[in-house]
Design a protein around this motif. Structure first.
Motif: not given
Length: 526
Positions: A71-95
Protein backbone atom coordinates in the motif's frame (compact mmCIF):
# COMPACT_ATOMS: atom_id res chain seq x y z
CA UNK A 1 13.36 -29.02 15.53
CA UNK A 2 10.77 -27.08 13.50
CA UNK A 3 11.96 -25.59 10.23
CA UNK A 4 11.86 -21.90 9.56
CA UNK A 5 8.42 -20.75 8.37
CA UNK A 6 8.30 -19.68 4.75
CA UNK A 7 7.68 -15.95 4.35
CA UNK A 8 4.15 -15.25 3.07
CA UNK A 9 3.19 -11.92 1.49
CA UNK A 10 -0.55 -11.36 1.60
CA UNK A 11 -2.55 -9.51 -1.03
CA UNK A 12 -4.85 -6.64 -0.07
CA UNK A 13 -7.78 -8.99 -0.72
CA UNK A 14 -6.32 -11.51 1.74
CA UNK A 15 -6.05 -8.78 4.37
CA UNK A 16 -9.65 -7.74 3.78
CA UNK A 17 -10.74 -11.35 4.18
CA UNK A 18 -8.82 -11.59 7.46
CA UNK A 19 -10.47 -8.39 8.72
CA UNK A 20 -13.89 -9.79 7.89
CA UNK A 21 -13.14 -13.10 9.65
CA UNK A 22 -11.85 -11.27 12.71
CA UNK A 23 -15.18 -9.39 12.85
CA UNK A 24 -16.92 -12.77 12.67
CA UNK A 25 -15.06 -13.85 15.81
CA UNK A 26 -12.40 -16.17 14.37
CA UNK A 27 -9.29 -16.21 16.58
CA UNK A 28 -5.85 -14.81 15.77
CA UNK A 29 -4.31 -18.25 16.18
CA UNK A 30 -6.66 -19.98 13.75
CA UNK A 31 -6.19 -17.29 11.10
CA UNK A 32 -2.40 -17.44 11.44
CA UNK A 33 -2.53 -21.17 10.71
CA UNK A 34 -4.92 -20.83 7.74
CA UNK A 35 -2.86 -18.12 6.05
CA UNK A 36 0.57 -19.38 7.12
CA UNK A 37 1.52 -16.19 8.94
CA UNK A 38 2.40 -15.25 12.50
CA UNK A 39 -0.18 -14.13 15.05
CA UNK A 40 1.61 -10.78 15.28
CA UNK A 41 0.94 -10.26 11.56
CA UNK A 42 -2.77 -10.88 12.10
CA UNK A 43 -2.76 -8.36 14.95
CA UNK A 44 -0.99 -5.81 12.75
CA UNK A 45 -3.70 -6.27 10.10
CA UNK A 46 -6.37 -5.60 12.71
CA UNK A 47 -4.46 -2.55 13.91
CA UNK A 48 -4.28 -1.16 10.34
CA UNK A 49 -7.87 -2.11 9.53
CA UNK A 50 -9.06 1.40 8.67
CA UNK A 51 -6.07 2.15 6.43
CA UNK A 52 -6.49 -1.14 4.52
CA UNK A 53 -10.22 -0.60 3.97
CA UNK A 54 -9.74 3.00 2.83
CA UNK A 55 -7.04 1.92 0.41
CA UNK A 56 -9.29 -0.81 -1.02
CA UNK A 57 -12.15 1.68 -1.38
CA UNK A 58 -10.05 3.88 -3.65
CA UNK A 59 -8.80 1.01 -5.82
CA UNK A 60 -10.28 -0.25 -9.06
CA UNK A 61 -13.18 -2.47 -7.91
CA UNK A 62 -12.62 -5.14 -10.55
CA UNK A 63 -8.91 -5.78 -10.04
CA UNK A 64 -7.42 -3.36 -7.56
CA UNK A 65 -7.12 -5.60 -4.52
CA UNK A 66 -6.97 -9.13 -5.90
CA UNK A 67 -3.24 -9.11 -6.72
CA UNK A 68 -1.73 -6.01 -5.13
CA UNK A 69 0.30 -6.67 -1.98
CA UNK A 70 1.66 -3.30 -0.85
CA UNK A 71 0.00 0.00 0.00
CA UNK A 72 2.86 2.32 -0.81
CA UNK A 73 1.47 5.84 -1.08
CA UNK A 74 2.26 8.43 -3.72
CA UNK A 75 4.71 11.29 -3.13
CA UNK A 76 1.84 13.63 -4.06
CA UNK A 77 -1.06 12.08 -2.16
CA UNK A 78 -3.59 14.83 -2.88
CA UNK A 79 -2.85 14.62 -6.61
CA UNK A 80 -3.17 10.84 -6.43
CA UNK A 81 -6.61 11.08 -4.79
CA UNK A 82 -7.88 13.54 -7.38
CA UNK A 83 -6.49 11.49 -10.26
CA UNK A 84 -8.08 8.19 -9.21
CA UNK A 85 -11.40 9.97 -8.70
CA UNK A 86 -11.12 11.47 -12.19
CA UNK A 87 -10.14 8.10 -13.70
CA UNK A 88 -13.04 6.27 -12.04
CA UNK A 89 -15.46 8.95 -13.26
CA UNK A 90 -14.22 8.54 -16.85
CA UNK A 91 -14.60 4.79 -16.52
CA UNK A 92 -18.13 5.11 -15.14
CA UNK A 93 -19.10 7.36 -18.05
CA UNK A 94 -17.50 5.08 -20.64
CA UNK A 95 -15.02 7.73 -21.78
CA UNK A 96 -11.80 6.53 -23.49
CA UNK A 97 -8.67 7.02 -21.37
CA UNK A 98 -5.12 6.69 -22.68
CA UNK A 99 -1.77 7.05 -20.97
CA UNK A 100 -1.23 10.38 -22.72
CA UNK A 101 -4.57 11.71 -21.50
CA UNK A 102 -3.81 10.53 -17.93
CA UNK A 103 -0.42 12.27 -17.94
CA UNK A 104 -1.90 15.49 -19.32
CA UNK A 105 -4.69 15.47 -16.73
CA UNK A 106 -2.20 14.82 -13.91
CA UNK A 107 -0.10 17.82 -14.96
CA UNK A 108 -3.25 19.95 -15.13
CA UNK A 109 -4.36 18.91 -11.63
CA UNK A 110 -0.84 19.47 -10.26
CA UNK A 111 -0.89 23.08 -11.49
CA UNK A 112 -4.56 23.67 -10.55
CA UNK A 113 -4.00 22.46 -6.99
CA UNK A 114 -1.09 24.86 -6.61
CA UNK A 115 1.25 22.05 -5.55
CA UNK A 116 4.99 22.56 -5.12
CA UNK A 117 7.75 20.33 -6.36
CA UNK A 118 9.27 19.03 -9.58
CA UNK A 119 6.47 16.82 -10.87
CA UNK A 120 6.93 14.95 -14.13
CA UNK A 121 4.01 12.92 -15.49
CA UNK A 122 6.38 10.40 -17.07
CA UNK A 123 5.69 6.86 -18.23
CA UNK A 124 7.26 5.71 -14.93
CA UNK A 125 4.79 7.79 -12.93
CA UNK A 126 1.91 6.40 -15.01
CA UNK A 127 3.04 2.81 -14.41
CA UNK A 128 3.31 3.37 -10.65
CA UNK A 129 -0.09 5.11 -10.58
CA UNK A 130 -1.73 2.14 -12.30
CA UNK A 131 0.03 -0.32 -9.99
CA UNK A 132 -1.03 1.59 -6.86
CA UNK A 133 -4.69 1.41 -7.86
CA UNK A 134 -4.74 -1.95 -9.62
CA UNK A 135 -5.68 -0.45 -12.98
CA UNK A 136 -5.36 -3.11 -15.72
CA UNK A 137 -3.00 -2.35 -18.59
CA UNK A 138 -5.80 -2.36 -21.13
CA UNK A 139 -7.36 0.65 -19.38
CA UNK A 140 -4.58 2.89 -20.64
CA UNK A 141 -4.76 1.94 -24.33
CA UNK A 142 -7.45 4.42 -25.25
CA UNK A 143 -10.18 1.84 -25.79
CA UNK A 144 -13.63 2.91 -24.69
CA UNK A 145 -14.49 1.70 -21.20
CA UNK A 146 -17.98 0.36 -21.82
CA UNK A 147 -20.36 -0.79 -19.14
CA UNK A 148 -21.00 -4.49 -18.73
CA UNK A 149 -24.26 -4.83 -20.67
CA UNK A 150 -24.65 -8.53 -19.87
CA UNK A 151 -24.32 -7.93 -16.12
CA UNK A 152 -26.69 -4.95 -16.36
CA UNK A 153 -29.36 -6.96 -18.18
CA UNK A 154 -29.06 -9.85 -15.72
CA UNK A 155 -29.31 -7.50 -12.72
CA UNK A 156 -32.42 -5.78 -14.14
CA UNK A 157 -34.17 -9.14 -14.42
CA UNK A 158 -33.15 -10.21 -10.91
CA UNK A 159 -34.10 -6.84 -9.44
CA UNK A 160 -37.58 -6.94 -10.99
CA UNK A 161 -38.08 -10.44 -9.54
CA UNK A 162 -36.91 -9.16 -6.13
CA UNK A 163 -39.37 -6.24 -6.24
CA UNK A 164 -42.27 -8.56 -7.14
CA UNK A 165 -41.29 -11.12 -4.51
CA UNK A 166 -41.13 -8.45 -1.79
CA UNK A 167 -44.34 -6.75 -3.03
CA UNK A 168 -42.58 -3.40 -3.34
CA UNK A 169 -44.10 -0.46 -5.19
CA UNK A 170 -42.01 2.19 -7.03
CA UNK A 171 -42.82 4.46 -4.08
CA UNK A 172 -40.77 2.09 -1.86
CA UNK A 173 -37.74 1.78 -4.15
CA UNK A 174 -34.98 4.40 -3.76
CA UNK A 175 -31.73 5.19 -5.53
CA UNK A 176 -28.77 7.32 -4.45
CA UNK A 177 -25.54 8.36 -6.12
CA UNK A 178 -22.81 10.94 -5.59
CA UNK A 179 -20.73 13.26 -7.74
CA UNK A 180 -18.10 15.96 -7.29
CA UNK A 181 -19.07 19.59 -7.90
CA UNK A 182 -16.53 22.34 -8.56
CA UNK A 183 -18.79 25.05 -7.23
CA UNK A 184 -16.72 28.15 -7.91
CA UNK A 185 -16.51 28.39 -11.67
CA UNK A 186 -17.82 30.42 -14.60
CA UNK A 187 -17.58 29.84 -18.37
CA UNK A 188 -14.07 30.82 -19.50
CA UNK A 189 -15.27 33.46 -21.95
CA UNK A 190 -17.35 35.17 -19.29
CA UNK A 191 -14.19 36.66 -17.85
CA UNK A 192 -13.38 38.52 -21.08
CA UNK A 193 -9.68 37.99 -20.43
CA UNK A 194 -7.36 40.77 -21.46
CA UNK A 195 -4.87 39.47 -24.02
CA UNK A 196 -2.05 41.12 -22.12
CA UNK A 197 -2.85 39.34 -18.87
CA UNK A 198 -0.83 36.27 -18.02
CA UNK A 199 -2.91 33.12 -18.25
CA UNK A 200 -1.12 31.90 -15.14
CA UNK A 201 -3.18 34.43 -13.20
CA UNK A 202 -6.26 32.37 -14.02
CA UNK A 203 -6.81 28.76 -13.24
CA UNK A 204 -9.74 26.43 -12.75
CA UNK A 205 -11.36 26.33 -9.36
CA UNK A 206 -10.08 23.86 -6.80
CA UNK A 207 -13.12 24.51 -4.62
CA UNK A 208 -14.97 21.21 -4.60
CA UNK A 209 -17.78 19.58 -2.67
CA UNK A 210 -19.45 16.18 -2.98
CA UNK A 211 -23.19 16.08 -3.54
CA UNK A 212 -25.38 12.98 -3.20
CA UNK A 213 -28.89 12.84 -4.65
CA UNK A 214 -31.45 10.37 -3.35
CA UNK A 215 -35.05 9.85 -4.47
CA UNK A 216 -37.59 7.10 -4.97
CA UNK A 217 -38.60 5.68 -8.36
CA UNK A 218 -41.73 7.85 -8.57
CA UNK A 219 -39.69 11.02 -8.10
CA UNK A 220 -42.27 12.18 -5.57
CA UNK A 221 -39.97 11.78 -2.55
CA UNK A 222 -36.64 13.55 -2.92
CA UNK A 223 -34.57 13.56 0.25
CA UNK A 224 -32.62 16.68 1.17
CA UNK A 225 -29.43 16.84 -0.81
CA UNK A 226 -26.43 15.40 1.03
CA UNK A 227 -23.37 17.66 0.76
CA UNK A 228 -19.88 16.71 1.92
CA UNK A 229 -17.06 19.24 2.20
CA UNK A 230 -13.53 19.13 3.57
CA UNK A 231 -14.07 21.67 6.35
CA UNK A 232 -16.08 20.71 9.43
CA UNK A 233 -17.46 24.24 9.60
CA UNK A 234 -16.29 26.54 6.77
CA UNK A 235 -15.75 30.20 7.55
CA UNK A 236 -18.83 31.01 5.47
CA UNK A 237 -20.88 29.01 8.01
CA UNK A 238 -20.02 31.40 10.84
CA UNK A 239 -23.15 31.96 12.89
CA UNK A 240 -25.04 29.32 10.91
CA UNK A 241 -26.77 26.42 12.62
CA UNK A 242 -26.01 23.37 10.43
CA UNK A 243 -29.44 21.92 11.19
CA UNK A 244 -31.00 24.94 9.47
CA UNK A 245 -29.22 24.39 6.15
CA UNK A 246 -31.38 23.27 3.20
CA UNK A 247 -29.05 20.26 2.83
CA UNK A 248 -27.57 17.57 5.06
CA UNK A 249 -23.92 18.56 5.56
CA UNK A 250 -20.98 16.33 6.50
CA UNK A 251 -17.22 16.86 6.43
CA UNK A 252 -14.33 14.55 5.53
CA UNK A 253 -10.97 14.65 3.72
CA UNK A 254 -11.55 11.89 1.16
CA UNK A 255 -12.55 12.32 -2.50
CA UNK A 256 -15.63 10.08 -2.18
CA UNK A 257 -18.12 9.75 0.68
CA UNK A 258 -16.47 7.53 3.29
CA UNK A 259 -18.14 4.49 4.87
CA UNK A 260 -18.59 6.09 8.29
CA UNK A 261 -20.24 9.18 6.79
CA UNK A 262 -22.50 7.14 4.55
CA UNK A 263 -23.57 4.88 7.42
CA UNK A 264 -24.39 7.93 9.54
CA UNK A 265 -26.44 9.45 6.70
CA UNK A 266 -28.30 6.17 6.16
CA UNK A 267 -29.19 5.64 9.81
CA UNK A 268 -29.82 9.22 10.91
CA UNK A 269 -31.45 10.70 7.81
CA UNK A 270 -32.42 8.17 5.15
CA UNK A 271 -34.27 5.62 7.29
CA UNK A 272 -36.32 8.14 9.38
CA UNK A 273 -37.31 10.21 6.33
CA UNK A 274 -38.33 7.14 4.32
CA UNK A 275 -40.38 5.77 7.23
CA UNK A 276 -42.13 9.12 7.63
CA UNK A 277 -42.90 9.38 3.91
CA UNK A 278 -44.26 5.84 3.57
CA UNK A 279 -46.39 6.30 6.68
CA UNK A 280 -47.88 9.48 5.19
CA UNK A 281 -48.78 7.47 2.08
CA UNK A 282 -50.41 4.70 4.10
CA UNK A 283 -47.81 2.19 2.92
CA UNK A 284 -45.89 -0.46 4.82
CA UNK A 285 -42.64 1.07 6.12
CA UNK A 286 -40.58 -1.23 3.93
CA UNK A 287 -38.09 -0.08 1.28
CA UNK A 288 -34.89 -0.83 -0.62
CA UNK A 289 -32.07 1.58 -1.51
CA UNK A 290 -30.15 0.88 -4.71
CA UNK A 291 -26.46 1.80 -4.61
CA UNK A 292 -23.32 1.50 -6.71
CA UNK A 293 -20.87 -1.37 -6.39
CA UNK A 294 -19.90 -1.46 -2.67
CA UNK A 295 -16.22 -0.39 -2.33
CA UNK A 296 -17.20 3.08 -1.07
CA UNK A 297 -20.17 1.83 0.96
CA UNK A 298 -20.46 -0.46 4.00
CA UNK A 299 -21.51 -4.08 3.54
CA UNK A 300 -25.21 -4.75 2.93
CA UNK A 301 -25.54 -6.34 6.37
CA UNK A 302 -24.42 -3.10 8.04
CA UNK A 303 -27.05 -1.02 6.26
CA UNK A 304 -30.58 -1.78 7.37
CA UNK A 305 -33.19 -0.32 9.69
CA UNK A 306 -33.54 -1.74 13.19
CA UNK A 307 -36.54 -3.82 12.11
CA UNK A 308 -34.78 -5.01 8.95
CA UNK A 309 -37.51 -3.68 6.67
CA UNK A 310 -35.39 -0.98 5.03
CA UNK A 311 -32.35 -2.49 3.30
CA UNK A 312 -29.86 -1.79 0.52
CA UNK A 313 -28.99 -3.60 -2.69
CA UNK A 314 -25.79 -3.09 -4.66
CA UNK A 315 -25.38 -2.90 -8.39
CA UNK A 316 -22.74 -5.21 -9.90
CA UNK A 317 -19.41 -3.66 -11.08
CA UNK A 318 -19.26 -1.60 -14.28
CA UNK A 319 -22.98 -1.03 -14.83
CA UNK A 320 -23.39 2.45 -13.30
CA UNK A 321 -23.41 4.24 -16.67
CA UNK A 322 -26.06 1.80 -17.93
CA UNK A 323 -28.65 1.39 -15.18
CA UNK A 324 -27.81 3.47 -12.06
CA UNK A 325 -30.89 5.76 -12.00
CA UNK A 326 -29.14 8.89 -10.73
CA UNK A 327 -26.51 8.51 -13.48
CA UNK A 328 -29.17 8.48 -16.22
CA UNK A 329 -29.22 12.26 -16.49
CA UNK A 330 -30.34 13.22 -12.98
CA UNK A 331 -26.95 14.25 -11.56
CA UNK A 332 -26.03 15.96 -14.85
CA UNK A 333 -29.27 17.95 -14.80
CA UNK A 334 -28.67 19.06 -11.20
CA UNK A 335 -25.26 20.41 -12.25
CA UNK A 336 -26.78 22.18 -15.22
CA UNK A 337 -29.43 23.87 -13.08
CA UNK A 338 -26.74 24.81 -10.55
CA UNK A 339 -24.50 26.39 -13.16
CA UNK A 340 -27.43 28.14 -14.80
CA UNK A 341 -28.41 29.54 -11.40
CA UNK A 342 -24.83 30.63 -10.80
CA UNK A 343 -24.80 32.58 -14.06
CA UNK A 344 -28.19 34.09 -13.29
CA UNK A 345 -26.89 35.20 -9.89
CA UNK A 346 -23.84 36.72 -11.58
CA UNK A 347 -26.02 38.66 -14.03
CA UNK A 348 -28.49 39.77 -11.35
CA UNK A 349 -25.77 41.22 -9.14
CA UNK A 350 -24.36 43.15 -12.09
CA UNK A 351 -20.81 43.17 -10.73
CA UNK A 352 -17.60 42.29 -12.55
CA UNK A 353 -16.46 38.63 -12.57
CA UNK A 354 -13.58 39.30 -10.16
CA UNK A 355 -15.87 40.71 -7.50
CA UNK A 356 -18.44 37.95 -8.09
CA UNK A 357 -15.73 35.33 -7.54
CA UNK A 358 -14.58 37.11 -4.41
CA UNK A 359 -18.09 37.28 -2.89
CA UNK A 360 -19.18 33.74 -3.74
CA UNK A 361 -18.99 31.39 -0.73
CA UNK A 362 -19.62 27.70 -0.18
CA UNK A 363 -22.79 28.69 1.72
CA UNK A 364 -24.05 30.45 -1.43
CA UNK A 365 -23.18 27.31 -3.42
CA UNK A 366 -25.10 25.10 -0.99
CA UNK A 367 -28.25 27.19 -1.32
CA UNK A 368 -27.87 27.26 -5.11
CA UNK A 369 -27.32 23.51 -5.51
CA UNK A 370 -30.23 22.84 -3.15
CA UNK A 371 -32.40 25.00 -5.39
CA UNK A 372 -31.11 23.08 -8.42
CA UNK A 373 -32.06 19.73 -6.83
CA UNK A 374 -35.53 21.07 -5.98
CA UNK A 375 -36.01 22.02 -9.65
CA UNK A 376 -35.57 18.41 -10.82
CA UNK A 377 -38.99 17.21 -12.00
CA UNK A 378 -40.47 13.90 -10.87
CA UNK A 379 -40.80 12.92 -14.55
CA UNK A 380 -37.02 13.31 -14.99
CA UNK A 381 -36.41 10.89 -12.13
CA UNK A 382 -39.11 8.45 -13.29
CA UNK A 383 -37.54 8.24 -16.75
CA UNK A 384 -34.17 7.50 -15.15
CA UNK A 385 -35.67 4.29 -13.70
CA UNK A 386 -37.10 3.02 -16.99
CA UNK A 387 -34.57 0.18 -17.34
CA UNK A 388 -35.33 -1.13 -13.86
CA UNK A 389 -39.06 -0.35 -14.02
CA UNK A 390 -40.13 -0.76 -17.68
CA UNK A 391 -43.42 0.98 -18.35
CA UNK A 392 -43.30 3.02 -15.15
CA UNK A 393 -42.16 6.22 -16.89
CA UNK A 394 -44.73 8.72 -18.05
CA UNK A 395 -45.19 7.98 -21.75
CA UNK A 396 -46.90 11.31 -22.31
CA UNK A 397 -43.83 13.30 -21.35
CA UNK A 398 -41.91 14.64 -24.34
CA UNK A 399 -38.18 14.10 -24.40
CA UNK A 400 -37.16 17.76 -24.13
CA UNK A 401 -33.50 18.65 -23.75
CA UNK A 402 -33.76 21.03 -20.80
CA UNK A 403 -30.01 21.69 -20.93
CA UNK A 404 -30.20 22.88 -24.56
CA UNK A 405 -32.98 25.33 -23.71
CA UNK A 406 -31.06 26.63 -20.68
CA UNK A 407 -27.89 27.06 -22.76
CA UNK A 408 -29.67 28.95 -25.55
CA UNK A 409 -31.49 31.29 -23.17
CA UNK A 410 -28.40 32.05 -21.08
CA UNK A 411 -26.19 32.62 -24.13
CA UNK A 412 -28.68 35.14 -25.51
CA UNK A 413 -28.82 37.06 -22.23
CA UNK A 414 -25.06 36.94 -21.65
CA UNK A 415 -24.27 38.30 -25.12
CA UNK A 416 -26.05 41.49 -24.03
CA UNK A 417 -24.26 41.61 -20.67
CA UNK A 418 -21.10 43.60 -20.01
CA UNK A 419 -17.91 41.46 -19.94
CA UNK A 420 -19.83 38.50 -21.43
CA UNK A 421 -20.21 39.48 -25.11
CA UNK A 422 -18.01 36.59 -26.31
CA UNK A 423 -20.10 33.83 -24.73
CA UNK A 424 -21.94 31.58 -27.19
CA UNK A 425 -24.15 28.48 -26.96
CA UNK A 426 -21.19 26.16 -27.58
CA UNK A 427 -19.26 27.69 -24.68
CA UNK A 428 -22.27 27.34 -22.36
CA UNK A 429 -22.83 23.73 -23.49
CA UNK A 430 -19.19 22.81 -22.80
CA UNK A 431 -19.40 24.43 -19.38
CA UNK A 432 -22.67 22.66 -18.56
CA UNK A 433 -21.18 19.28 -19.49
CA UNK A 434 -17.75 19.74 -17.85
CA UNK A 435 -17.22 17.01 -15.24
CA UNK A 436 -14.16 18.63 -13.76
CA UNK A 437 -12.41 21.97 -13.75
CA UNK A 438 -11.30 21.97 -17.39
CA UNK A 439 -10.66 24.77 -19.85
CA UNK A 440 -14.39 25.53 -20.20
CA UNK A 441 -14.59 26.42 -16.52
CA UNK A 442 -12.21 29.12 -15.34
CA UNK A 443 -12.18 31.43 -12.38
CA UNK A 444 -10.00 34.11 -10.90
CA UNK A 445 -7.30 33.08 -8.47
CA UNK A 446 -6.95 34.62 -5.04
CA UNK A 447 -3.71 36.32 -6.09
CA UNK A 448 -5.47 38.20 -8.91
CA UNK A 449 -8.32 39.12 -6.60
CA UNK A 450 -5.79 40.91 -4.40
CA UNK A 451 -5.74 43.77 -6.90
CA UNK A 452 -9.35 44.51 -6.04
CA UNK A 453 -8.50 44.84 -2.37
CA UNK A 454 -6.89 48.22 -2.91
CA UNK A 455 -10.30 49.79 -2.30
CA UNK A 456 -12.00 47.36 0.07
CA UNK A 457 -15.60 47.77 1.08
CA UNK A 458 -15.54 48.78 4.69
CA UNK A 459 -17.59 46.39 6.78
CA UNK A 460 -17.64 46.88 10.51
CA UNK A 461 -18.94 44.36 13.03
CA UNK A 462 -22.69 44.76 13.56
CA UNK A 463 -22.44 45.41 17.28
CA UNK A 464 -19.96 48.23 16.69
CA UNK A 465 -21.80 49.85 13.79
CA UNK A 466 -23.53 53.10 14.50
CA UNK A 467 -27.20 52.38 13.89
CA UNK A 468 -28.91 54.64 11.39
CA UNK A 469 -32.29 55.92 12.42
CA UNK A 470 -35.09 54.48 10.33
CA UNK A 471 -37.15 57.54 9.43
CA UNK A 472 -38.52 58.70 6.07
CA UNK A 473 -36.42 61.88 6.07
CA UNK A 474 -33.10 60.02 6.11
CA UNK A 475 -31.82 58.41 2.92
CA UNK A 476 -30.42 54.97 3.66
CA UNK A 477 -27.34 54.15 1.59
CA UNK A 478 -26.94 50.94 -0.39
CA UNK A 479 -23.95 50.13 1.80
CA UNK A 480 -26.02 50.38 4.99
CA UNK A 481 -28.89 48.41 3.49
CA UNK A 482 -26.48 45.69 2.39
CA UNK A 483 -24.94 45.55 5.85
CA UNK A 484 -28.32 45.22 7.54
CA UNK A 485 -29.38 42.55 5.06
CA UNK A 486 -26.19 40.54 5.68
CA UNK A 487 -26.76 40.70 9.44
CA UNK A 488 -30.41 39.74 9.10
CA UNK A 489 -29.35 36.75 7.00
CA UNK A 490 -26.88 35.74 9.72
CA UNK A 491 -29.73 36.01 12.24
CA UNK A 492 -32.04 33.81 10.18
CA UNK A 493 -29.32 31.17 9.80
CA UNK A 494 -29.09 30.94 13.60
CA UNK A 495 -32.81 30.32 14.04
CA UNK A 496 -34.17 26.80 13.86
CA UNK A 497 -37.76 27.71 12.99
CA UNK A 498 -37.25 29.84 9.87
CA UNK A 499 -38.56 28.68 6.51
CA UNK A 500 -36.17 28.18 3.60
CA UNK A 501 -38.40 30.40 1.47
CA UNK A 502 -37.84 33.31 3.90
CA UNK A 503 -34.07 32.94 3.61
CA UNK A 504 -34.23 32.75 -0.19
CA UNK A 505 -36.32 35.94 -0.34
CA UNK A 506 -33.72 37.78 1.73
CA UNK A 507 -30.89 36.42 -0.42
CA UNK A 508 -32.75 37.73 -3.47
CA UNK A 509 -33.02 41.17 -1.83
CA UNK A 510 -29.29 41.11 -1.13
CA UNK A 511 -28.65 40.47 -4.82
CA UNK A 512 -30.85 43.43 -5.79
CA UNK A 513 -29.08 45.75 -3.33
CA UNK A 514 -25.67 44.67 -4.64
CA UNK A 515 -26.79 45.45 -8.20
CA UNK A 516 -28.06 48.88 -7.20
CA UNK A 517 -24.78 49.57 -5.41
CA UNK A 518 -22.86 48.58 -8.55
CA UNK A 519 -24.95 50.93 -10.72
CA UNK A 520 -24.44 53.81 -8.27
CA UNK A 521 -20.67 53.21 -8.16
CA UNK A 522 -20.51 53.16 -11.97
CA UNK A 523 -22.32 56.51 -12.19
CA UNK A 524 -20.08 58.12 -9.58
CA UNK A 525 -16.93 57.10 -11.52
CA UNK A 526 -18.25 58.24 -14.90
Amino acid sequence: MLGKRKRVVLTIKDKLDIIKKLEEGISFKKLSVVYGIGESTVRDIKKNKERIINYANNSDPTSGVSKRKSMKSSTYEELDRVMIEWFNQQKTDGIPVSGTICAKQAKFFFDALGMEGDFNASSGWLTRFKQRHGIPKAAGKGTKLKGDETAASEFCGNFQEFVERENLLPEQVYGADQTGLFWKCLPSRTLALDSEQSTSEYRSSRERIIIMCCANATGLHKLNLCVVGKAKKPRAFKGTDLSNLPVTYFSQKGAWIEQSVFKQWFEKYFVPQVQKHLKSKGLLEKAVLLLDFPPVHPNEELLSSDDGRIIVKYLPPNVTSLIQPMSQGVLATVKRYYRAGLLQKYMDEGIDPKMFWKNLTVLDAIYEVSRAWNMIKSSTITKAWKKLFPGNEENSVMNIDEGAILAANLATVLQNTEDCEHVDIENIDQWFDSRSNDSSCQVLTDSEGAEDQAKPVEQKPFNKTKKAELNPEKLISHKAALEWTENLLDYLEQQDDMLLSDKLVLRRLRTIIRRKQKIQNSKSHS
